[in-house]
Design a protein around this motif. Structure first.
Motif, mmCIF file in Angstrom:
data_model
loop_
_atom_site.group_PDB
_atom_site.id
_atom_site.type_symbol
_atom_site.label_atom_id
_atom_site.label_comp_id
_atom_site.label_asym_id
_atom_site.label_seq_id
_atom_site.Cartn_x
_atom_site.Cartn_y
_atom_site.Cartn_z
ATOM 1 N N TRP A 1 -2.778 1.948 -7.034
ATOM 2 C CA TRP A 1 -4.207 2.107 -6.803
ATOM 3 C C TRP A 1 -4.459 2.657 -5.418
ATOM 4 N N SER B 1 -11.554 3.042 2.819
ATOM 5 C CA SER B 1 -12.808 2.719 3.499
ATOM 6 C C SER B 1 -13.514 4.038 3.796
ATOM 7 N N ARG C 1 -7.880 3.165 -2.805
ATOM 8 C CA ARG C 1 -9.304 3.054 -2.500
ATOM 9 C C ARG C 1 -9.408 2.983 -0.985
ATOM 10 N N GLN D 1 -6.819 1.757 3.840
ATOM 11 C CA GLN D 1 -6.506 1.659 2.424
ATOM 12 C C GLN D 1 -5.672 0.399 2.250
ATOM 13 N N VAL E 1 -5.376 -1.550 -0.955
ATOM 14 C CA VAL E 1 -5.019 -1.968 -2.312
ATOM 15 C C VAL E 1 -3.575 -1.564 -2.604
ATOM 16 N N THR F 1 -8.580 7.212 -7.056
ATOM 17 C CA THR F 1 -8.347 5.830 -7.490
ATOM 18 C C THR F 1 -6.864 5.527 -7.712
ATOM 19 N N SER G 1 -12.220 10.407 -0.999
ATOM 20 C CA SER G 1 -12.962 9.150 -1.105
ATOM 21 C C SER G 1 -13.154 8.700 -2.556
ATOM 22 N N ARG G 2 -13.016 9.603 -3.517
ATOM 23 C CA ARG G 2 -13.163 9.246 -4.932
ATOM 24 C C ARG G 2 -11.830 8.962 -5.620
ATOM 25 N N THR H 1 0.850 -1.185 0.000
ATOM 26 C CA THR H 1 0.000 0.000 0.000
ATOM 27 C C THR H 1 0.885 1.234 0.000
#
Length: 111
Positions: free
Chosen positions: A73, A77, A75, A67, A69, A103, A100-101, A19
């Motif tokens: 990337w 919680s 993403r 987080q 991923v 990617t 939160s959006r 991560t």
């Protein structure tokens, strides 16, 4: 089956942190400079203190999220935050919405 499960868990625990937290200084605090190509107009920061953990401060409230991923990337919680009111709540809502959006995330520079 129990032996297999124990071996599987042990192997998972030995994996490197893929991560964003595995690529940045866990003590570093990153300040938001702009959002959507425009200055935020209020202070906001983010940290990645441990594997999969995100903490920070919006213009009004402290927040945290998870987080998990692998980089590049990103993403998270749902964001958990304190609920203090202030004059910058509109900027904070926009900051949390952008966060939160997200990617993708990138690490650059030497810090």
């Amino acid at each position: 089956y129990r032996v297999f499960a124990a071996i599987s868990l042990a192997l998972t625990a030995c994996q490197p942190d893929e991560t964003i937290s595995g690529y940045v200084d866990p003590a570093a605090k990153y300040g938001l400079v702009e959002m959507g190509g425009k200055p935020l107009g209020a202070p906001a920061s983010i940290r990645f203190p441990t594997e999969g953990a995100i903490t920070g401060r919006g213009p009004c409230n402290s927040f945290s999220a998870s987080q998990t991923v692998p980089i590049p990337w990103f993403r998270i919680s749902p964001i958990r935050s304190t609920r203090t009111a202030c004059a910058d709540l509109k900027q904070e809502a926009a900051f949390f919405n952008y966060l939160s959006r997200m990617t993708l995330i990138e690490v650059s520079g030497s810090g």
